[in-house]
Motif scaffolding. Structure first.
Motif, short mmCIF file in Angstrom:
data_model
loop_
_atom_site.label_atom_id
_atom_site.label_comp_id
_atom_site.label_asym_id
_atom_site.label_seq_id
_atom_site.Cartn_x
_atom_site.Cartn_y
_atom_site.Cartn_z
N LYS A 66 0.81 -1.22 0.00
CA LYS A 66 0.00 0.00 0.00
C LYS A 66 0.85 1.27 0.00
CE LYS A 66 -4.01 -2.12 2.28
NZ LYS A 66 -5.06 -1.92 3.31
N TYR A 80 -12.33 -2.08 -4.09
CA TYR A 80 -12.89 -2.24 -2.74
C TYR A 80 -14.42 -2.10 -2.71
CZ TYR A 80 -8.32 -2.22 -0.39
OH TYR A 80 -7.07 -2.55 0.08
N HIS A 126 -16.67 -2.99 0.17
CA HIS A 126 -16.66 -2.17 1.39
C HIS A 126 -17.39 -0.84 1.22
CE1 HIS A 126 -14.01 -4.93 3.37
NE2 HIS A 126 -13.03 -4.76 2.51
N PHE A 178 -15.51 3.79 6.57
CA PHE A 178 -14.15 4.18 6.20
C PHE A 178 -13.89 4.09 4.69
CE2 PHE A 178 -14.11 -0.30 7.59
CZ PHE A 178 -13.62 -0.93 6.45
N GLU A 196 -12.29 7.22 2.92
CA GLU A 196 -10.90 7.35 3.39
C GLU A 196 -10.00 6.28 2.75
OE1 GLU A 196 -8.94 6.48 7.74
OE2 GLU A 196 -10.96 7.32 7.70
N LEU A 197 -10.54 5.05 2.66
CA LEU A 197 -9.80 3.93 2.08
C LEU A 197 -9.48 4.19 0.60
CD1 LEU A 197 -8.80 0.92 2.24
CD2 LEU A 197 -11.17 0.23 1.81
N ARG A 200 2.65 -6.07 9.41
CA ARG A 200 1.91 -4.95 10.01
C ARG A 200 2.47 -4.55 11.36
NH1 ARG A 200 -3.69 -7.33 7.66
NH2 ARG A 200 -3.90 -6.00 5.80
N LYS A 218 -4.78 1.27 11.31
CA LYS A 218 -5.71 0.32 10.68
C LYS A 218 -5.89 0.61 9.19
CE LYS A 218 -9.14 -0.55 13.93
NZ LYS A 218 -10.55 -0.47 14.37
N GLY A 219 -5.90 1.87 8.84
CA GLY A 219 -6.06 2.25 7.44
C GLY A 219 -4.73 2.16 6.70
N ASN A 247 -2.08 0.43 6.66
CA ASN A 247 -1.56 -0.81 7.24
C ASN A 247 -0.68 -1.61 6.28
OD1 ASN A 247 -3.57 -1.75 5.61
ND2 ASN A 247 -4.58 -3.01 7.15
N HIS A 288 -2.25 -5.37 1.65
CA HIS A 288 -3.55 -6.02 1.50
C HIS A 288 -3.30 -7.44 1.00
CE1 HIS A 288 -7.60 -7.04 0.05
NE2 HIS A 288 -6.97 -7.53 -0.99
P1 CMP Z 1 -7.56 -4.48 3.44
O1 CMP Z 1 -7.15 -5.88 3.68
O2 CMP Z 1 -6.90 -3.74 2.35
O3 CMP Z 1 -9.15 -4.45 3.17
C1 CMP Z 1 -9.99 -3.39 3.58
C2 CMP Z 1 -9.23 -2.31 4.28
O4 CMP Z 1 -10.00 -1.36 4.95
C3 CMP Z 1 -8.37 -2.92 5.35
O5 CMP Z 1 -7.32 -3.65 4.79
C4 CMP Z 1 -7.96 -1.70 6.15
O6 CMP Z 1 -6.78 -1.10 5.71
C5 CMP Z 1 -9.13 -0.76 5.89
N1 CMP Z 1 -9.81 -0.52 7.14
C6 CMP Z 1 -10.39 -1.42 7.93
N2 CMP Z 1 -10.90 -0.83 9.02
C7 CMP Z 1 -10.60 0.49 8.91
C8 CMP Z 1 -10.87 1.62 9.70
N3 CMP Z 1 -11.54 1.52 10.86
N4 CMP Z 1 -10.44 2.81 9.27
C9 CMP Z 1 -9.78 2.92 8.09
N5 CMP Z 1 -9.50 1.88 7.29
C10 CMP Z 1 -9.93 0.68 7.70
#
Ligand code: CMP
Length: 139
Positions: free
Chosen positions: A10, A50, A53, A58, A61-62, A103, A110-111, A113, A116
């Motif tokens: 990422k 994504y 989601h 989020f 933001e993601l 990680r 969390k975001g 991170n 993926h």
């Molecule tokens: P990923 O495996 O890429 O799949 C979905 C992503 O959403 C996850 O990893 C996180 O990076 C992101 N994500 C999950 N929870 C949160 C959160 N509370 N705030 C921001 N990003 C999030």
């Protein structure tokens, strides 16, 4: 069984020049890089990747984060590659990730991170096809 999974390094990791260190963790665990490219996703492309989601709080933001800087998308191959990749990544939240995982060592939040990885066989098939054509997979 031998499997393939989709991995993304990422923006927080590519920006900090951690691509090689991340790939080493996968290789050390016995996973092989059989396809790899560095790309800069548009917001539309990140949003499509994504899509599952899209109702999450989020999501905006993601999508913004994933299109902020280049990413490295890779197909990793190996015995139980899907589970192994997830084990090497560690928990989504770096605060909960085990010692020695990507990680734990590199993620910022969390975001942001760092990586993926596909979460199932079905996701892996869909995600690999999203980024790569059959010709680009060199086993
Ligand atoms: P990923 O495996 O890429 O799949 C979905 C992503 O959403 C996850 O990893 C996180 O990076 C992101 N994500 C999950 N929870 C949160 C959160 N509370 N705030 C921001 N990003 C999030």
């Amino acid at each position: 069984a031998t499997e393939r999974t989709l991995s993304i390094i990422k923006p927080d990791a590519t920006k900090r020049n951690l691509t090689g260190k991340v790939v080493s963790k996968f290789e050390d665990a016995g996973l092989r890089v059989v396809a790899s490219k560095r790309i800069h996703l548009s917001p539309a492309q990140a949003g499509a990747f994504y899509a599952e989601h899209s109702e999450r709080p989020f999501y905006g933001e993601l999508v913004e984060f994933m299109s902020s800087e280049p990413v490295v998308v890779q197909v990793l191959e190996g015995e139980n590659a899907i589970a192994k990749n997830r084990e090497v990544m560690g928990a989504t939240d770096p605060a909960e990730a085990a010692e020695g995982t990507i990680r734990k060592d590199f993620a910022l939040s969390k975001g942001e991170n760092s990586v993926h990885g596909s979460d199932s066989k079905e996701s892996a098939e869909r995600e690999i096809a999203f980024f790569f054509s059959g010709l680009e997979l060199v086993g």
